[in-house]
Design a protein around this motif. Structure first.
Motif, PDB file in Angstrom:
ATOM      1  N   LYS A   1     -81.786  10.547 -56.113  1.00  0.00           N
ATOM      2  CA  LYS A   1     -82.525  10.183 -55.906  1.00  0.00           C
ATOM      3  C   LYS A   1     -83.868  10.465 -56.602  1.00  0.00           C
ATOM      4  O   LYS A   1     -84.163  11.471 -57.529  1.00  0.00           O
ATOM      5  N   ARG A   2     -84.303   8.732 -56.480  1.00  0.00           N
ATOM      6  CA  ARG A   2     -85.639   9.149 -57.425  1.00  0.00           C
ATOM      7  C   ARG A   2     -86.962   9.368 -57.057  1.00  0.00           C
ATOM      8  O   ARG A   2     -86.801   8.514 -55.545  1.00  0.00           O
TER       9      ARG A   2
ATOM     10  N   ALA B   1     -95.551  23.157 -57.086  1.00  0.00           N
ATOM     11  CA  ALA B   1     -93.691  23.709 -56.077  1.00  0.00           C
ATOM     12  C   ALA B   1     -93.085  22.808 -55.919  1.00  0.00           C
ATOM     13  O   ALA B   1     -91.672  22.955 -55.872  1.00  0.00           O
ATOM     14  N   LEU B   2     -94.175  21.365 -55.709  1.00  0.00           N
ATOM     15  CA  LEU B   2     -93.406  20.668 -55.074  1.00  0.00           C
ATOM     16  C   LEU B   2     -92.573  19.996 -56.334  1.00  0.00           C
ATOM     17  O   LEU B   2     -91.334  19.582 -55.966  1.00  0.00           O
ATOM     18  N   CYS B   3     -93.015  19.592 -57.588  1.00  0.00           N
ATOM     19  CA  CYS B   3     -92.002  18.349 -58.917  1.00  0.00           C
ATOM     20  C   CYS B   3     -91.042  19.772 -58.708  1.00  0.00           C
ATOM     21  O   CYS B   3     -89.722  19.749 -59.200  1.00  0.00           O
ATOM     22  N   HIS B   4     -90.595  21.687 -58.898  1.00  0.00           N
ATOM     23  CA  HIS B   4     -89.687  22.157 -58.887  1.00  0.00           C
ATOM     24  C   HIS B   4     -88.791  21.935 -58.084  1.00  0.00           C
ATOM     25  O   HIS B   4     -87.701  22.145 -58.741  1.00  0.00           O
ATOM     26  N   GLU B   5     -89.550  22.294 -56.662  1.00  0.00           N
ATOM     27  CA  GLU B   5     -88.208  21.954 -55.544  1.00  0.00           C
ATOM     28  C   GLU B   5     -87.310  21.076 -55.716  1.00  0.00           C
ATOM     29  O   GLU B   5     -85.996  21.421 -55.624  1.00  0.00           O
ATOM     30  N   LEU B   6     -88.425  19.493 -56.017  1.00  0.00           N
ATOM     31  CA  LEU B   6     -87.822  18.868 -56.184  1.00  0.00           C
ATOM     32  C   LEU B   6     -86.002  18.729 -56.448  1.00  0.00           C
ATOM     33  O   LEU B   6     -85.355  18.017 -56.995  1.00  0.00           O
ATOM     34  N   ARG B   7     -86.620  19.051 -58.058  1.00  0.00           N
ATOM     35  CA  ARG B   7     -85.351  19.411 -59.364  1.00  0.00           C
ATOM     36  C   ARG B   7     -84.599  20.442 -59.670  1.00  0.00           C
ATOM     37  O   ARG B   7     -83.374  19.476 -59.808  1.00  0.00           O
ATOM     38  N   SER B   8     -84.629  21.084 -58.234  1.00  0.00           N
ATOM     39  CA  SER B   8     -84.081  22.355 -58.069  1.00  0.00           C
ATOM     40  C   SER B   8     -82.754  21.239 -57.421  1.00  0.00           C
ATOM     41  O   SER B   8     -82.039  21.824 -56.655  1.00  0.00           O
ATOM     42  N   CYS B   9     -83.177  20.723 -56.513  1.00  0.00           N
ATOM     43  CA  CYS B   9     -82.544  19.739 -55.272  1.00  0.00           C
ATOM     44  C   CYS B   9     -81.964  18.385 -55.684  1.00  0.00           C
ATOM     45  O   CYS B   9     -81.005  17.741 -55.244  1.00  0.00           O
ATOM     46  N   GLY B  10     -82.145  18.308 -57.395  1.00  0.00           N
ATOM     47  CA  GLY B  10     -81.444  17.560 -57.402  1.00  0.00           C
ATOM     48  C   GLY B  10     -81.656  16.419 -57.655  1.00  0.00           C
ATOM     49  O   GLY B  10     -81.380  15.182 -58.368  1.00  0.00           O
ATOM     50  N   ALA B  11     -83.123  15.868 -57.299  1.00  0.00           N
ATOM     51  CA  ALA B  11     -84.228  15.069 -57.801  1.00  0.00           C
ATOM     52  C   ALA B  11     -84.485  14.256 -58.834  1.00  0.00           C
ATOM     53  O   ALA B  11     -84.633  15.222 -59.683  1.00  0.00           O
ATOM     54  N   GLU B  12     -84.357  13.120 -59.255  1.00  0.00           N
ATOM     55  CA  GLU B  12     -85.059  13.047 -60.604  1.00  0.00           C
ATOM     56  C   GLU B  12     -86.757  12.451 -60.171  1.00  0.00           C
ATOM     57  O   GLU B  12     -86.860  12.026 -59.201  1.00  0.00           O
ATOM     58  N   VAL B  13     -87.421  13.604 -60.635  1.00  0.00           N
ATOM     59  CA  VAL B  13     -88.880  13.191 -60.088  1.00  0.00           C
ATOM     60  C   VAL B  13     -89.985  13.130 -61.265  1.00  0.00           C
ATOM     61  O   VAL B  13     -89.892  13.051 -62.580  1.00  0.00           O
TER      62      VAL B  13
ATOM     63  N   PRO C   1     -88.102   2.063 -59.583  1.00  0.00           N
ATOM     64  CA  PRO C   1     -87.700   1.493 -58.442  1.00  0.00           C
ATOM     65  C   PRO C   1     -87.046   3.378 -57.450  1.00  0.00           C
ATOM     66  O   PRO C   1     -86.633   4.297 -58.506  1.00  0.00           O
ATOM     67  N   LEU C   2     -87.627   3.512 -56.364  1.00  0.00           N
ATOM     68  CA  LEU C   2     -88.198   5.132 -55.762  1.00  0.00           C
ATOM     69  C   LEU C   2     -87.051   5.263 -54.258  1.00  0.00           C
ATOM     70  O   LEU C   2     -87.471   4.116 -53.447  1.00  0.00           O
TER      71      LEU C   2
ATOM     72  N   GLY D   1     -83.616  -1.025 -48.736  1.00  0.00           N
ATOM     73  CA  GLY D   1     -82.869  -0.740 -47.182  1.00  0.00           C
ATOM     74  C   GLY D   1     -83.564   0.304 -46.221  1.00  0.00           C
ATOM     75  O   GLY D   1     -83.299   0.773 -45.734  1.00  0.00           O
ATOM     76  N   GLY D   2     -85.016   0.826 -47.083  1.00  0.00           N
ATOM     77  CA  GLY D   2     -85.406   1.930 -46.217  1.00  0.00           C
ATOM     78  C   GLY D   2     -85.940   3.121 -47.292  1.00  0.00           C
ATOM     79  O   GLY D   2     -86.095   2.714 -48.957  1.00  0.00           O
ATOM     80  N   GLY D   3     -87.043   4.311 -47.207  1.00  0.00           N
ATOM     81  CA  GLY D   3     -87.242   4.799 -47.751  1.00  0.00           C
ATOM     82  C   GLY D   3     -87.781   5.714 -47.190  1.00  0.00           C
ATOM     83  O   GLY D   3     -88.256   5.964 -46.044  1.00  0.00           O
ATOM     84  N   LYS D   4     -88.993   7.116 -48.352  1.00  0.00           N
ATOM     85  CA  LYS D   4     -89.818   8.342 -47.429  1.00  0.00           C
ATOM     86  C   LYS D   4     -91.034   8.189 -48.340  1.00  0.00           C
ATOM     87  O   LYS D   4     -90.627   8.080 -49.560  1.00  0.00           O
TER      88      LYS D   4
END
Length: 159
Positions: free
Chosen positions: A7-8, A21-33, A55-56, A106-109
């Motif tokens: 996920k980007r 904190a957001l960047c750290h947690e999102l990266r720890s969940c495997g996201a490309e931040v 693309p996001l 097809g969607g996003g958040k």
């Protein structure tokens, strides 16, 4: 733990408020931040940030500034405009910029980091609370409108 592998995610004002904190947690969940640190006060800033990110799957709108501590009767035009310029004006610009790509995929958040000050009065923080309230109202209205496009808008109050 949530798996965000592949996920980007763009995080705005990544250096401020909840950004680190957001960047750290999102990266720890495997996201490309994609962590953008600038204020998005000029009209062209939001579309430029979204375009540069590519693309996001998600956009985390983290807009903040230190809360002024001005008594309500002393809030001047300059303070009011600055708070809204930083914390509210970028919202529709970011949404306008990111929605076409999300619709095409097809969607996003879209997540807006907010504050409990939008929900309760805080002494000497009327301009800040008003801006946080405007953020909340915007994200709720946009969420209703974009739901049929599978674009979920979420407002989070940071307490």
């Amino acid at each position: 733990m949530i798996d965000l592998s592949g996920k980007r995610i763009l995080v705005t004002q990544a250096r401020d408020f909840m950004g680190p904190a957001l960047c750290h947690e999102l990266r720890s969940c495997g996201a490309e931040v994609i962590a953008d640190e600038r204020l998005l006060t000029a009209a062209q800033d939001a579309p430029a940030v979204v375009e540069a990110a590519g693309p996001l799957d998600a956009l985390v709108i983290n807009l903040a500034l230190p809360a002024p501590s001005t008594p309500v009767t002393q809030i001047d035009e300059a303070e009011w405009r600055q708070v809204f310029e930083v914390m509210v004006d970028p919202l529709p610009r970011l949404v306008r910029a990111v929605v076409p790509g999300m619709k095409a995929r097809g969607g996003g958040k879209i997540v807006v980091m907010g504050s409990a000050s939008a929900l309760r009065g805080m002494k000497r923080a009327a301009s800040y609370s008003a801006a946080r309230g405007a953020q909340l109202a915007y994200v709720q209205a946009a969420g209703v409108e974009l739901a049929s496009d599978h674009i979920q808008q979420i407002g989070r109050a940071h307490v």
